[in-house]
Motif scaffolding. Sequence first.
Motif, PDB file in Angstrom:
ATOM      1  N   LYS A 131       0.522   5.663  -0.892  1.00 14.19           N
ATOM      2  CA  LYS A 131      -0.327   6.812   0.030  1.00 14.19           C
ATOM      3  C   LYS A 131      -1.175   7.719  -0.935  1.00 14.19           C
ATOM      4  CE  LYS A 131       3.120   6.061   3.562  1.00 14.19           C
ATOM      5  NZ  LYS A 131       4.019   6.621   4.289  1.00 14.19           N
ATOM      6  N   THR A 132      -2.234   7.585  -0.515  1.00 12.38           N
ATOM      7  CA  THR A 132      -3.198   8.476  -1.401  1.00 12.38           C
ATOM      8  C   THR A 132      -4.050   9.484  -0.442  1.00 12.38           C
ATOM      9  OG1 THR A 132      -5.454   7.132  -1.100  1.00 12.38           O
ATOM     10  CG2 THR A 132      -4.037   6.695  -2.800  1.00 12.38           C
ATOM     11  N   GLU A 133      -4.830  10.315  -0.719  1.00 12.44           N
ATOM     12  CA  GLU A 133      -5.451  11.335   0.060  1.00 12.44           C
ATOM     13  C   GLU A 133      -6.452  10.694   0.964  1.00 12.44           C
ATOM     14  OE1 GLU A 133      -7.258  14.021  -2.356  1.00 12.44           O
ATOM     15  OE2 GLU A 133      -5.338  15.135  -2.874  1.00 12.44           O
ATOM     16  N   ASN A 134      -7.073   9.385   0.550  1.00 10.73           N
ATOM     17  CA  ASN A 134      -7.979   8.972   1.342  1.00 10.73           C
ATOM     18  C   ASN A 134      -7.650   7.604   2.238  1.00 10.73           C
ATOM     19  OD1 ASN A 134     -10.004  10.816   0.566  1.00 10.73           O
ATOM     20  ND2 ASN A 134     -10.332   9.671  -1.227  1.00 10.73           N
ATOM     21  N   ARG A 135      -6.667   6.954   1.573  1.00  7.84           N
ATOM     22  CA  ARG A 135      -6.153   5.851   2.269  1.00  7.84           C
ATOM     23  C   ARG A 135      -4.652   5.325   1.897  1.00  7.84           C
ATOM     24  NH1 ARG A 135      -8.998   0.667  -1.061  1.00  7.84           N
ATOM     25  NH2 ARG A 135      -7.138  -0.050  -1.583  1.00  7.84           N
ATOM     26  N   ASN A 136      -4.215   4.483   2.748  1.00  9.33           N
ATOM     27  CA  ASN A 136      -3.184   3.773   2.350  1.00  9.33           C
ATOM     28  C   ASN A 136      -3.327   2.264   1.975  1.00  9.33           C
ATOM     29  OD1 ASN A 136      -1.743   6.379   2.841  1.00  9.33           O
ATOM     30  ND2 ASN A 136      -1.276   5.853   5.042  1.00  9.33           N
ATOM     31  N   PHE A 137      -2.329   2.041   0.999  1.00  4.04           N
ATOM     32  CA  PHE A 137      -2.498   0.376   0.938  1.00  4.04           C
ATOM     33  C   PHE A 137      -1.287  -0.174   0.465  1.00  4.04           C
ATOM     34  CE2 PHE A 137      -4.156   2.533  -2.738  1.00  4.04           C
ATOM     35  CZ  PHE A 137      -3.878   2.080  -3.823  1.00  4.04           C
ATOM     36  N   LYS A 138      -1.147  -1.477   0.820  1.00  2.00           N
ATOM     37  CA  LYS A 138       0.059  -2.183   0.584  1.00  2.00           C
ATOM     38  C   LYS A 138      -0.183  -3.373  -0.617  1.00  2.00           C
ATOM     39  CE  LYS A 138       2.707  -3.007   3.783  1.00  2.00           C
ATOM     40  NZ  LYS A 138       3.502  -3.439   5.010  1.00  2.00           N
ATOM     41  N   ILE A 139       0.592  -3.212  -1.555  1.00  5.36           N
ATOM     42  CA  ILE A 139       0.648  -4.305  -2.669  1.00  5.36           C
ATOM     43  C   ILE A 139       1.828  -5.272  -2.803  1.00  5.36           C
ATOM     44  CG2 ILE A 139       0.703  -4.710  -5.276  1.00  5.36           C
ATOM     45  CD1 ILE A 139      -0.669  -1.888  -5.510  1.00  5.36           C
ATOM     46  N   TRP A 140       1.548  -6.559  -2.318  1.00  5.86           N
ATOM     47  CA  TRP A 140       2.429  -7.567  -2.153  1.00  5.86           C
ATOM     48  C   TRP A 140       3.152  -7.902  -3.460  1.00  5.86           C
ATOM     49  CZ3 TRP A 140       4.610  -7.696   2.605  1.00  5.86           C
ATOM     50  CH2 TRP A 140       3.692  -7.193   3.530  1.00  5.86           C
ATOM     51  N   LEU A 141       4.502  -7.998  -3.556  1.00  5.50           N
ATOM     52  CA  LEU A 141       4.952  -8.375  -4.816  1.00  5.50           C
ATOM     53  C   LEU A 141       5.336  -9.703  -4.793  1.00  5.50           C
ATOM     54  CD1 LEU A 141       6.848  -4.822  -5.270  1.00  5.50           C
ATOM     55  CD2 LEU A 141       4.476  -5.570  -6.314  1.00  5.50           C
ATOM     56  N   ASN A 142       5.067 -10.571  -4.279  1.00  6.35           N
ATOM     57  CA  ASN A 142       5.408 -12.258  -4.124  1.00  6.35           C
ATOM     58  C   ASN A 142       5.305 -12.722  -5.520  1.00  6.35           C
ATOM     59  OD1 ASN A 142       5.142 -11.938  -1.424  1.00  6.35           O
ATOM     60  ND2 ASN A 142       2.959 -12.799  -1.396  1.00  6.35           N
ATOM     61  N   ASP A 143       6.532 -13.097  -5.964  1.00  9.95           N
ATOM     62  CA  ASP A 143       6.814 -13.783  -7.256  1.00  9.95           C
ATOM     63  C   ASP A 143       6.595 -12.585  -8.467  1.00  9.95           C
ATOM     64  OD1 ASP A 143       7.452 -16.227  -6.119  1.00  9.95           O
ATOM     65  OD2 ASP A 143       4.976 -16.716  -6.235  1.00  9.95           O
ATOM     66  N   ALA A 144       6.893 -11.290  -8.139  1.00  7.18           N
ATOM     67  CA  ALA A 144       6.373 -10.303  -9.087  1.00  7.18           C
ATOM     68  C   ALA A 144       7.910  -9.911  -9.581  1.00  7.18           C
ATOM     69  CB  ALA A 144       5.654  -9.247  -8.481  1.00  7.18           C
ATOM     70  N   ASP A 145       7.798  -9.380 -10.689  1.00  3.53           N
ATOM     71  CA  ASP A 145       8.869  -8.719 -11.579  1.00  3.53           C
ATOM     72  C   ASP A 145       9.467  -7.357 -10.764  1.00  3.53           C
ATOM     73  OD1 ASP A 145      10.888  -7.352 -13.178  1.00  3.53           O
ATOM     74  OD2 ASP A 145      10.101  -8.397 -14.845  1.00  3.53           O
TER      75      ASP A 145
END
Length: 119
Positions: free
Chosen positions: A83-97
């Motif tokens: 969550k930032t001042e200007n926007r919120n975004f989601k980073i998907w962690l499929n197959d991530a460490d």
Amino acid sequence: MKETVELRNKPELKFILNTDEFDIVDNAEPKNNGTYSYAEIKSAELNAERTNWLISTLSIIVDFLTGSGNGGKFKTKANLILKTENRNFKIWLNDADYGKAEKITELLNDKKTYTQQRL
């Protein structure tokens, strides 16, 4: 000080941590790419993969009533919400460490707190 943390190789997902800002390289979701200041970050929240029991239960009931054999467990994938001042975004962690994702979340929240204290 520059540190690169690679969460996933294919498609590439990495964070490049600099002194006052960080870069995100997310080839799975290019709209997340960019350079962000630690001062912009309101929060970094890591969500583990979990079973969506409501959807799973409804699926099993429908499967039982129709006999289609498609019922089962439905999972919500792990993700990192920034969550930032200007926007919120989601980073998907499929197959991530996931361990490295925990480290990134801690670092972002620590840097955010440190940066806000300096202001």
